[in-house]
Design a protein around this motif. Sequence first.
Motif, PDB file in Angstrom:
ATOM      1  N   PHE A  13       0.821  -1.202   0.000  1.00 30.45           N
ATOM      2  CA  PHE A  13       0.000   0.000   0.000  1.00 30.45           C
ATOM      3  C   PHE A  13       0.861   1.260   0.000  1.00 30.45           C
ATOM      4  CE2 PHE A  13      -2.697  -3.243   1.957  1.00 30.45           C
ATOM      5  CZ  PHE A  13      -3.863  -3.099   1.221  1.00 30.45           C
ATOM      6  N   SER A  14       0.417   2.258  -0.746  1.00 28.59           N
ATOM      7  CA  SER A  14       1.084   3.560  -0.743  1.00 28.59           C
ATOM      8  C   SER A  14       0.719   4.296   0.546  1.00 28.59           C
ATOM      9  CB  SER A  14       0.629   4.390  -1.947  1.00 28.59           C
ATOM     10  OG  SER A  14      -0.747   4.753  -1.806  1.00 28.59           O
ATOM     11  N   ASP A  15       1.436   5.380   0.832  1.00 25.30           N
ATOM     12  CA  ASP A  15       1.108   6.190   2.008  1.00 25.30           C
ATOM     13  C   ASP A  15      -0.327   6.702   1.920  1.00 25.30           C
ATOM     14  OD1 ASP A  15       3.591   5.803   3.155  1.00 25.30           O
ATOM     15  OD2 ASP A  15       4.401   7.731   2.473  1.00 25.30           O
ATOM     16  N   GLU A  16      -0.753   7.093   0.726  1.00 28.91           N
ATOM     17  CA  GLU A  16      -2.118   7.592   0.538  1.00 28.91           C
ATOM     18  C   GLU A  16      -3.140   6.491   0.830  1.00 28.91           C
ATOM     19  OE1 GLU A  16      -4.731   8.790  -3.269  1.00 28.91           O
ATOM     20  OE2 GLU A  16      -2.952  10.047  -2.972  1.00 28.91           O
ATOM     21  N   GLN A  17      -2.871   5.276   0.374  1.00 27.91           N
ATOM     22  CA  GLN A  17      -3.779   4.164   0.635  1.00 27.91           C
ATOM     23  C   GLN A  17      -3.830   3.825   2.121  1.00 27.91           C
ATOM     24  OE1 GLN A  17      -1.872   1.555  -2.211  1.00 27.91           O
ATOM     25  NE2 GLN A  17      -3.789   1.390  -3.375  1.00 27.91           N
ATOM     26  N   LYS A  18      -2.705   3.884   2.804  1.00 25.90           N
ATOM     27  CA  LYS A  18      -2.688   3.613   4.243  1.00 25.90           C
ATOM     28  C   LYS A  18      -3.487   4.683   4.985  1.00 25.90           C
ATOM     29  CE  LYS A  18       1.825   2.945   4.177  1.00 25.90           C
ATOM     30  NZ  LYS A  18       3.206   2.740   4.617  1.00 25.90           N
ATOM     31  N   HIS A  19      -3.361   5.934   4.560  1.00 22.14           N
ATOM     32  CA  HIS A  19      -4.139   7.017   5.168  1.00 22.14           C
ATOM     33  C   HIS A  19      -5.636   6.760   4.965  1.00 22.14           C
ATOM     34  CE1 HIS A  19      -5.302  10.992   6.523  1.00 22.14           C
ATOM     35  NE2 HIS A  19      -6.002  11.115   5.411  1.00 22.14           N
ATOM     36  N   GLU A  20      -6.002   6.312   3.757  1.00 23.39           N
ATOM     37  CA  GLU A  20      -7.397   6.016   3.466  1.00 23.39           C
ATOM     38  C   GLU A  20      -7.904   4.852   4.326  1.00 23.39           C
ATOM     39  OE1 GLU A  20     -10.263   4.995  -0.357  1.00 23.39           O
ATOM     40  OE2 GLU A  20      -8.201   5.647  -0.698  1.00 23.39           O
ATOM     41  N   LEU A  21      -7.083   3.818   4.501  1.00 20.42           N
ATOM     42  CA  LEU A  21      -7.453   2.707   5.387  1.00 20.42           C
ATOM     43  C   LEU A  21      -7.731   3.212   6.794  1.00 20.42           C
ATOM     44  CD1 LEU A  21      -4.896  -0.085   4.424  1.00 20.42           C
ATOM     45  CD2 LEU A  21      -7.384  -0.267   4.303  1.00 20.42           C
ATOM     46  N   ILE A  22      -6.821   4.027   7.315  1.00 16.20           N
ATOM     47  CA  ILE A  22      -6.965   4.554   8.675  1.00 16.20           C
ATOM     48  C   ILE A  22      -8.245   5.367   8.802  1.00 16.20           C
ATOM     49  CG2 ILE A  22      -5.990   6.196  10.329  1.00 16.20           C
ATOM     50  CD1 ILE A  22      -3.189   5.184   9.308  1.00 16.20           C
ATOM     51  N   SER A  23      -8.489   6.234   7.834  1.00  7.68           N
ATOM     52  CA  SER A  23      -9.678   7.079   7.866  1.00  7.68           C
ATOM     53  C   SER A  23     -10.955   6.251   7.794  1.00  7.68           C
ATOM     54  CB  SER A  23      -9.624   8.066   6.695  1.00  7.68           C
ATOM     55  OG  SER A  23     -10.773   8.868   6.670  1.00  7.68           O
ATOM     56  N   ASN A  24     -11.004   5.304   6.856  1.00  9.58           N
ATOM     57  CA  ASN A  24     -12.220   4.500   6.686  1.00  9.58           C
ATOM     58  C   ASN A  24     -12.481   3.566   7.866  1.00  9.58           C
ATOM     59  OD1 ASN A  24     -12.732   5.744   4.244  1.00  9.58           O
ATOM     60  ND2 ASN A  24     -11.880   4.105   3.012  1.00  9.58           N
ATOM     61  N   VAL A  25     -11.438   2.993   8.431  1.00  9.72           N
ATOM     62  CA  VAL A  25     -11.621   2.123   9.598  1.00  9.72           C
ATOM     63  C   VAL A  25     -12.079   2.952  10.796  1.00  9.72           C
ATOM     64  CG1 VAL A  25     -10.429   0.638  11.250  1.00  9.72           C
ATOM     65  CG2 VAL A  25     -10.094   0.302   8.798  1.00  9.72           C
ATOM     66  N   THR A  26     -11.515   4.135  10.951  1.00  7.28           N
ATOM     67  CA  THR A  26     -11.971   5.034  12.029  1.00  7.28           C
ATOM     68  C   THR A  26     -13.457   5.320  11.877  1.00  7.28           C
ATOM     69  OG1 THR A  26      -9.791   6.053  12.245  1.00  7.28           O
ATOM     70  CG2 THR A  26     -11.671   7.302  13.101  1.00  7.28           C
ATOM     71  N   GLU A  27     -13.878   5.655  10.666  1.00  3.23           N
ATOM     72  CA  GLU A  27     -15.296   5.956  10.424  1.00  3.23           C
ATOM     73  C   GLU A  27     -16.173   4.744  10.706  1.00  3.23           C
ATOM     74  OE1 GLU A  27     -16.552   8.976  10.064  1.00  3.23           O
ATOM     75  OE2 GLU A  27     -14.485   9.716  10.126  1.00  3.23           O
ATOM     76  N   ALA A  28     -15.702   3.549  10.370  1.00  2.00           N
ATOM     77  CA  ALA A  28     -16.463   2.332  10.654  1.00  2.00           C
ATOM     78  C   ALA A  28     -16.630   2.135  12.159  1.00  2.00           C
ATOM     79  CB  ALA A  28     -15.782   1.118  10.025  1.00  2.00           C
ATOM     80  N   MET A  29     -15.570   2.371  12.913  1.00  2.00           N
ATOM     81  CA  MET A  29     -15.654   2.240  14.373  1.00  2.00           C
ATOM     82  C   MET A  29     -16.625   3.260  14.956  1.00  2.00           C
ATOM     83  SD  MET A  29     -13.857  -0.340  15.306  1.00  2.00           S
ATOM     84  CE  MET A  29     -13.942  -0.061  17.065  1.00  2.00           C
ATOM     85  N   ILE A  30     -16.583   4.482  14.454  1.00  4.64           N
ATOM     86  CA  ILE A  30     -17.469   5.535  14.952  1.00  4.64           C
ATOM     87  C   ILE A  30     -18.925   5.196  14.633  1.00  4.64           C
ATOM     88  CG2 ILE A  30     -18.066   7.999  14.759  1.00  4.64           C
ATOM     89  CD1 ILE A  30     -15.297   7.157  16.191  1.00  4.64           C
ATOM     90  N   ALA A  31     -19.152   4.591  13.462  1.00  7.84           N
ATOM     91  CA  ALA A  31     -20.514   4.195  13.091  1.00  7.84           C
ATOM     92  C   ALA A  31     -21.086   3.194  14.085  1.00  7.84           C
ATOM     93  CB  ALA A  31     -20.517   3.603  11.675  1.00  7.84           C
ATOM     94  N   VAL A  32     -20.238   2.373  14.664  1.00  8.50           N
ATOM     95  CA  VAL A  32     -20.685   1.363  15.636  1.00  8.50           C
ATOM     96  C   VAL A  32     -20.685   1.920  17.057  1.00  8.50           C
ATOM     97  CG1 VAL A  32     -20.113  -0.877  16.667  1.00  8.50           C
ATOM     98  CG2 VAL A  32     -19.911  -0.548  14.183  1.00  8.50           C
ATOM     99  N   GLU A  33     -19.596   2.584  17.423  1.00  6.82           N
ATOM    100  CA  GLU A  33     -19.392   3.006  18.813  1.00  6.82           C
ATOM    101  C   GLU A  33     -19.964   4.386  19.139  1.00  6.82           C
ATOM    102  OE1 GLU A  33     -17.996   1.245  21.265  1.00  6.82           O
ATOM    103  OE2 GLU A  33     -17.639  -0.478  19.972  1.00  6.82           O
ATOM    104  N   GLY A  34     -20.149   5.222  18.120  1.00  6.29           N
ATOM    105  CA  GLY A  34     -20.660   6.563  18.353  1.00  6.29           C
ATOM    106  C   GLY A  34     -19.565   7.611  18.282  1.00  6.29           C
TER     107      GLY A  34
END
Length: 74
Positions: A13-34
């Motif tokens: 993964f490129s740095d940009e792709q890793k940043h996107e992974l981090i952002s999207n996983v964070t959003e997924a956690m927030i969708a569940v946890e609030g």
Amino acid sequence: MPLVTIDVIKGVFSDEQKHELISNVTEAMIAVEGEAMRPVTWVRVMEVEQGDWAIGGQRLGAADVHAMAGEKAA
């Protein structure tokens, strides 16, 4: 405080792709946890050296992963 670890082979993964992974996983956690959990949601990308990861006893590198994804080698 959720901690999500994403293990990947170094060079896949490129740095940009890793940043996107981090952002999207964070959003997924927030969708569940609030939304209140955003400030304490940790996401880390851990890179494993090429050849130190195997499937079915076959060592893998970045080129192998890209080939499995149907991508052409760079």
